[in-house]
Design a protein around this motif. Structure first.
Motif, short mmCIF file in Angstrom:
data_model
loop_
_atom_site.label_atom_id
_atom_site.label_comp_id
_atom_site.label_asym_id
_atom_site.label_seq_id
_atom_site.Cartn_x
_atom_site.Cartn_y
_atom_site.Cartn_z
N THR A 15 5.09 -1.32 -11.61
CA THR A 15 4.71 -2.72 -11.85
C THR A 15 4.51 -2.95 -13.34
O THR A 15 4.98 -3.95 -13.90
CB THR A 15 3.41 -3.07 -11.08
OG1 THR A 15 3.63 -2.83 -9.69
CG2 THR A 15 3.01 -4.51 -11.30
N LYS A 42 -2.35 -9.27 -9.11
CA LYS A 42 -2.13 -10.34 -10.08
C LYS A 42 -2.68 -9.94 -11.44
O LYS A 42 -2.00 -10.03 -12.47
CB LYS A 42 -2.80 -11.65 -9.59
CG LYS A 42 -2.29 -12.12 -8.23
CD LYS A 42 -2.99 -13.39 -7.75
CE LYS A 42 -4.47 -13.22 -7.43
NZ LYS A 42 -4.74 -12.30 -6.30
N SER A 43 -3.95 -9.52 -11.45
CA SER A 43 -4.58 -9.14 -12.72
C SER A 43 -3.93 -7.89 -13.30
O SER A 43 -3.76 -7.78 -14.51
CB SER A 43 -6.08 -8.88 -12.52
OG SER A 43 -6.73 -10.04 -12.10
N TYR A 44 -3.58 -6.97 -12.42
CA TYR A 44 -2.94 -5.74 -12.90
C TYR A 44 -1.65 -6.07 -13.65
O TYR A 44 -1.38 -5.55 -14.73
CB TYR A 44 -2.64 -4.80 -11.71
CG TYR A 44 -2.10 -3.48 -12.17
CD1 TYR A 44 -2.96 -2.42 -12.45
CD2 TYR A 44 -0.73 -3.29 -12.37
CE1 TYR A 44 -2.48 -1.21 -12.91
CE2 TYR A 44 -0.24 -2.10 -12.84
CZ TYR A 44 -1.11 -1.06 -13.10
OH TYR A 44 -0.63 0.12 -13.58
N1 LIG Z 1 2.39 -1.19 -7.14
C1 LIG Z 1 1.23 -1.71 -7.59
N2 LIG Z 1 1.26 -2.74 -8.46
C2 LIG Z 1 0.10 -3.30 -8.90
N3 LIG Z 1 -1.13 -2.88 -8.56
C3 LIG Z 1 -1.22 -1.86 -7.69
C4 LIG Z 1 -0.04 -1.24 -7.17
N4 LIG Z 1 -0.44 -0.26 -6.33
C5 LIG Z 1 -1.77 -0.27 -6.33
N5 LIG Z 1 -2.26 -1.22 -7.14
C6 LIG Z 1 -3.70 -1.48 -7.35
O1 LIG Z 1 -4.03 -2.71 -6.74
C7 LIG Z 1 -5.13 -3.30 -7.43
C8 LIG Z 1 -4.80 -4.73 -7.78
O2 LIG Z 1 -5.97 -5.34 -8.24
P1 LIG Z 1 -5.95 -6.69 -9.07
O3 LIG Z 1 -7.29 -6.86 -9.64
O4 LIG Z 1 -4.79 -6.71 -9.98
O5 LIG Z 1 -5.73 -7.76 -7.89
P2 LIG Z 1 -5.72 -9.34 -8.00
O6 LIG Z 1 -4.51 -9.80 -7.28
O7 LIG Z 1 -5.88 -9.78 -9.40
O8 LIG Z 1 -7.01 -9.73 -7.15
P3 LIG Z 1 -8.04 -10.96 -7.36
O9 LIG Z 1 -7.53 -12.07 -6.52
O10 LIG Z 1 -9.33 -10.40 -6.86
O11 LIG Z 1 -8.10 -11.31 -8.82
C9 LIG Z 1 -5.39 -2.44 -8.67
O12 LIG Z 1 -6.47 -1.59 -8.42
C10 LIG Z 1 -4.10 -1.63 -8.83
O13 LIG Z 1 -4.32 -0.38 -9.42
#
Ligand SMILES: Nc1ncnc2c1ncn2[C@@H]1O[C@H](COP(=O)(O)OP(=O)(O)OP(=O)(O)O)[C@@H](O)[C@H]1O
Ligand SMILES: [Mg+2]
Length: 154
Positions: A15, A42-44
């Motif tokens: 990603t 999303k944040s990742y």
């Molecule tokens: N293939 C992948 N791509 C992105 N993130 C991954 C993947 N596999 C596992 N993860 C994990 O999933 C999590 C995603 O968390 P993130 O905070 O980015 O979610 P978010 O969509 O921003 O949630 P929120 O709505 O709470 O803001 C992270 O801990 C990341 O390490």
């Protein structure tokens, strides 16, 4: 006509690599809207993208409470927004986010409340979790500029 592409990433690293490739093709006035469940990535994705274009090492805090964070990057001014806690759609005007659209690159998590205020030139990303570390990203857009900007994924 709307275009779309679906890409699967089997690890956070995959990603991040893709986010960095996309960053190279971004320019001011590009808007990316990210949707998907809590923990989808999303944040990742935003962090990896921002990290790849920072000129100096810098913290990339979550905009969960500040709603927006701004960065000066190699590709121009960049705004990262998380509108989950937006109390009223008009709040984005006070935050300066709507003005920034004309001069900055904008990444928005949870954009649903304000999509009516945004130009339809945005790239939409919908993320689905299919397994522990597998994420399916669906990119969709109507502005043809994204045909060129969206990288391939081997
Ligand atoms: N293939 C992948 N791509 C992105 N993130 C991954 C993947 N596999 C596992 N993860 C994990 O999933 C999590 C995603 O968390 P993130 O905070 O980015 O979610 P978010 O969509 O921003 O949630 P929120 O709505 O709470 O803001 C992270 O801990 C990341 O390490
Ligand atoms: Mg998030």
């Amino acid at each position: 006509m709307a275009n779309s592409r679906t890409v699967q990433f089997d690890s956070p690293e995959q990603t991040a690599i893709y986010a960095a490739k996309l960053a190279k093709n971004l320019a001011p006035e590009d808007i990316i809207l990210l949707s998907g469940d809590v923990g989808a990535g999303k944040s990742y994705f935003c962090r990896a993208l921002i990290q790849s274009v920072l000129q100096y090492e810098e913290d990339i805090p979550s905009p969960t409470f500040t709603l927006v964070q701004q960065y000066d990057t190699e590709i121009g001014e960049l705004w990262h927004a998380d509108l989950y806690r937006l109390s009223d759609p008009t709040e984005v005007i006070e935050l300066g986010l709507l003005d920034a659209i004309e001069s900055a690159i904008i990444l928005i998590e949870w954009p649903d409340q304000i999509t009516d205020f945004l130009p339809n030139s945005a790239l939409n990303i919908n993320i689905n979790t299919s397994d522990h570390e597998t994420r399916v990203f669906r990119f969709s857009w109507t502005d043809k500029k994204w045909d060129e900007k969206l990288p391939g994924h081997e």
